[in-house]
Design a protein around this motif. Structure first.
Motif, mmCIF file in Angstrom:
data_model
loop_
_atom_site.group_PDB
_atom_site.id
_atom_site.type_symbol
_atom_site.label_atom_id
_atom_site.label_comp_id
_atom_site.label_asym_id
_atom_site.label_seq_id
_atom_site.Cartn_x
_atom_site.Cartn_y
_atom_site.Cartn_z
ATOM 1 N N HIS A 178 -3.595 9.224 6.834
ATOM 2 C CA HIS A 178 -3.360 8.045 6.007
ATOM 3 C C HIS A 178 -3.092 8.531 4.594
ATOM 4 O O HIS A 178 -3.907 9.258 4.019
ATOM 5 N N LEU A 179 -1.936 8.141 4.046
ATOM 6 C CA LEU A 179 -1.537 8.642 2.738
ATOM 7 C C LEU A 179 -1.428 7.489 1.743
ATOM 8 O O LEU A 179 -0.531 6.650 1.846
ATOM 9 N N THR B 16 0.346 4.392 3.833
ATOM 10 C CA THR B 16 1.146 4.688 5.024
ATOM 11 C C THR B 16 0.339 5.556 5.978
ATOM 12 O O THR B 16 -0.347 6.486 5.548
ATOM 13 N N ARG B 17 0.471 5.246 7.258
ATOM 14 C CA ARG B 17 -0.180 6.050 8.306
ATOM 15 C C ARG B 17 0.881 6.807 9.098
ATOM 16 O O ARG B 17 1.877 6.243 9.523
ATOM 17 N N LEU B 18 0.635 8.097 9.277
ATOM 18 C CA LEU B 18 1.475 8.953 10.093
ATOM 19 C C LEU B 18 0.649 9.488 11.261
ATOM 20 O O LEU B 18 -0.489 9.918 11.068
ATOM 21 N N VAL B 19 1.233 9.466 12.450
ATOM 22 C CA VAL B 19 0.582 10.030 13.638
ATOM 23 C C VAL B 19 1.616 10.877 14.357
ATOM 24 O O VAL B 19 2.747 10.423 14.594
ATOM 25 N N HIS C 82 4.943 8.540 14.755
ATOM 26 C CA HIS C 82 4.758 7.128 14.421
ATOM 27 C C HIS C 82 4.514 7.031 12.916
ATOM 28 O O HIS C 82 3.628 7.709 12.385
ATOM 29 N N VAL C 83 5.294 6.186 12.261
ATOM 30 C CA VAL C 83 5.171 5.994 10.816
ATOM 31 C C VAL C 83 5.036 4.495 10.551
ATOM 32 O O VAL C 83 5.896 3.713 10.960
ATOM 33 N N GLU C 84 3.969 4.119 9.865
ATOM 34 C CA GLU C 84 3.768 2.704 9.551
ATOM 35 C C GLU C 84 3.216 2.557 8.148
ATOM 36 O O GLU C 84 2.154 3.109 7.823
ATOM 37 N N THR C 85 3.943 1.833 7.316
ATOM 38 C CA THR C 85 3.445 1.496 5.984
ATOM 39 C C THR C 85 2.743 0.143 6.066
ATOM 40 O O THR C 85 3.365 -0.863 6.419
ATOM 41 N N PHE C 86 1.457 0.122 5.762
ATOM 42 C CA PHE C 86 0.675 -1.107 5.858
ATOM 43 C C PHE C 86 1.000 -2.062 4.715
ATOM 44 O O PHE C 86 1.082 -3.270 4.911
ATOM 45 N N TYR C 87 1.166 -1.501 3.504
ATOM 46 C CA TYR C 87 1.514 -2.328 2.348
ATOM 47 C C TYR C 87 2.041 -1.436 1.236
ATOM 48 O O TYR C 87 1.808 -0.222 1.225
#
Length: 200
Positions: free
Chosen positions: A98-99, A106-109, A153-158
């Motif tokens: 989590h960055l 943003t979370r990277l897995v 998997h790349v997801e920006t939460f906000y």
């Protein structure tokens, strides 16, 4: 036995000429020249936070737009990472990070699996960062994942600042990949798969 996890890859087309050299077990030294200032900045961050020594030299048809250069740099970088990993013996294989970047998270897995796949859940509030189209970031991550042979998997939460969002993705990838390709001493020289192969 210590692995020499270095690689050099090149690609030449009518649109671009790209050369990448890297050492996965470096110190984060970077020498980057793509002709795209913001992409240079992101690749320098990728090298520094991934502790990957990285040289990238790219010349592309920037008079058309930045698409070909951006994508081809990712293709060649991915190919170099794949080559340097070899059979992927002894690696940790998985990474999660989590960055935070100011207001952005943003979370990277990643699974260094040999099976390329990208899940991209990132939205940018603006069409450009500097002169670079924000739609090109997905193209870069797609090309990198496909050619490196990783599930990503790349997801920006906000987040509300496009620069911060892009930076969180590249820094997060670097940290996540760094964790996944670290040699696990408990694995010794084994390939971390019940199949005995991570070739895809």
């Amino acid at each position: 036995m210590a692995q020499n996890r270095t690689a050099r890859q090149s690609r030449q087309t009518a649109e671009t000429t790209v050369t990448v050299a890297l050492d996965l077990d470096g110190t984060g030294a970077a020498k980057i020249s793509t002709g795209i200032g913001f992409l240079d900045h992101m690749l320098e961050l990728f090298a520094r936070h991934g502790l990957i020594d990285l040289e990238v030299e790219a010349k592309g048809d920037l008079h058309v737009d930045m698409h070909h250069t951006t994508e081809d740099v990712a293709i060649v970088l991915g190919q170099a990472v794949r080559e340097a990993l070899g059979e992927r013996r002894g690696i940790t294989r998985y990474g999660v990070w989590h960055l935070p970047m100011d207001e952005t998270l943003t979370r990277l897995v990643v699974d260094v699996s040999g099976r390329p796949f990208l899940v991209w859940k990132v939205d940018f509030p603006s069409a450009t960062v500097g002169a670079m189209d924000t739609e090109l970031f997905r193209e870069w991550f797609q090309a990198f994942a496909m050619n490196a042979g990783i599930t990503l998997h790349v997801e920006t939460f906000y987040g509300v600042n496009s620069h911060h969002i892009a930076e969180s993705c590249f820094k997060g990838l670097a940290r996540c990949l760094r964790a996944a390709i670290t040699i696990d001493p408990r694995e010794a020289d084994r390939i971390p798969s019940t199949k005995g192969s991570l070739a895809g």
